[in-house]
Design a protein around this motif. Structure first.
Motif: not given
Length: 256
Positions: A23-43
């Motif tokens: 749900x959080x990913x969906x809320x943060x799907x629009x372009x911003x100055x910062x993009x977090x490149x993420x792996x879903x299981x990575x601590x």
């Protein structure tokens, strides 16, 4: 909806967050100055993600398959490791990687924008130093102990790994108690306190200790009113919970 893929080991791993994290990913799907490149299981990703949520910094999440290392990720992180940030407020865009470096950057950025912080106030440099001692222990000792324990296959090595991991937790508690005696407490160890840097740094591994290590190694975390209260405040903190997937994702991902 979750997607997974099969590696040559025959085990599957997830490429997309589940549960509250989805749900959080969906809320943060629009372009911003910062993009977090993420792996879903990575601590290591999760600690940065929690900080972004808590500090209130606008960001976009771009979930990648860290095993296939897309070109966009390699341009930001030479080894193709997550987390990585793309900073689009520069031309051309700039990049940061390494979770601890990113956290320092976000802390500095928030000090100029949202005015939120994971550290005690600048007016208390000693309290800030105590938090850095806690954080250093997490990074140097507790996190490596987690992986040695998880990866140990020999029964004797598993016993030793479990003892080492629990000792690392005990030492961290000792550092929290020192801060309690000397400055009245830091982070969420202090009842009524705010989420702190050490909480953010250690939280993803304690979450995985409650599911992955419990399931695959039979680990039982320490018990006691103070520890239980702190762990509950950490795992139930809104900024932390918003970055958590379902237990199934972690168990599947670490089965390998």
């Amino acid at each position: 909806m979750t997607t997974s893929t099969t590696m040559d080991t025959g085990k599957s791993y997830h490429k997309q967050a589940t549960g509250a994290a989805f749900d959080t990913v969906q809320r943060h799907a629009t372009d911003q100055d910062i993009t977090l490149f993420a792996g879903c299981f990575c601590p290591f990703v999760q600690r940065v993600w929690v900080a972004l949520e808590y500090l209130g910094i606008p960001y976009k999440v771009y979930e990648v398959d860290p095993y296939k290392k897309p070109q966009e990720l390699l341009e930001l992180s030479p080894k193709g490791l997550v987390p990585a940030l793309r900073l689009d407020n520069y031309s051309p865009p700039r990049a940061l990687n390494e979770s601890t470096v990113i956290l320092e950057y976000l802390e500095d950025l928030a000090s100029m924008s949202t005015k939120r912080s994971l550290l005690p106030p600048l007016s208390d440099p000693y309290a800030r130093a105590l938090v850095r001692l806690q954080s250093d222990h997490v990074n140097r000792t507790l996190v490596p102990a987690f992986y040695r324990y998880l990866q140990a296959q020999d029964p004797d090595a598993q016993i030793a790994g479990g003892r080492e991991f629990l000792d690392a937790i005990e030492t961290l508690v000792g550092l929290f108690e020192r801060a309690e005696r000397e400055v009245g407490g830091t982070g969420l160890w202090k009842e009524g306190g705010e989420l702190g840097l050490a909480d953010v740094l250690v939280g993803p591994w304690l979450l995985r200790a409650t599911n992955v290590l419990k399931h695959y190694r039979g680990l039982e975390l320490p018990r006691g009113p103070k520890f239980d209260g702190w762990l509950n405040r950490l795992l139930e903190h809104p900024a932390f919970k918003r970055t958590c997937s379902t237990e199934e994702l972690y168990l599947d991902s670490y089965e390998r």
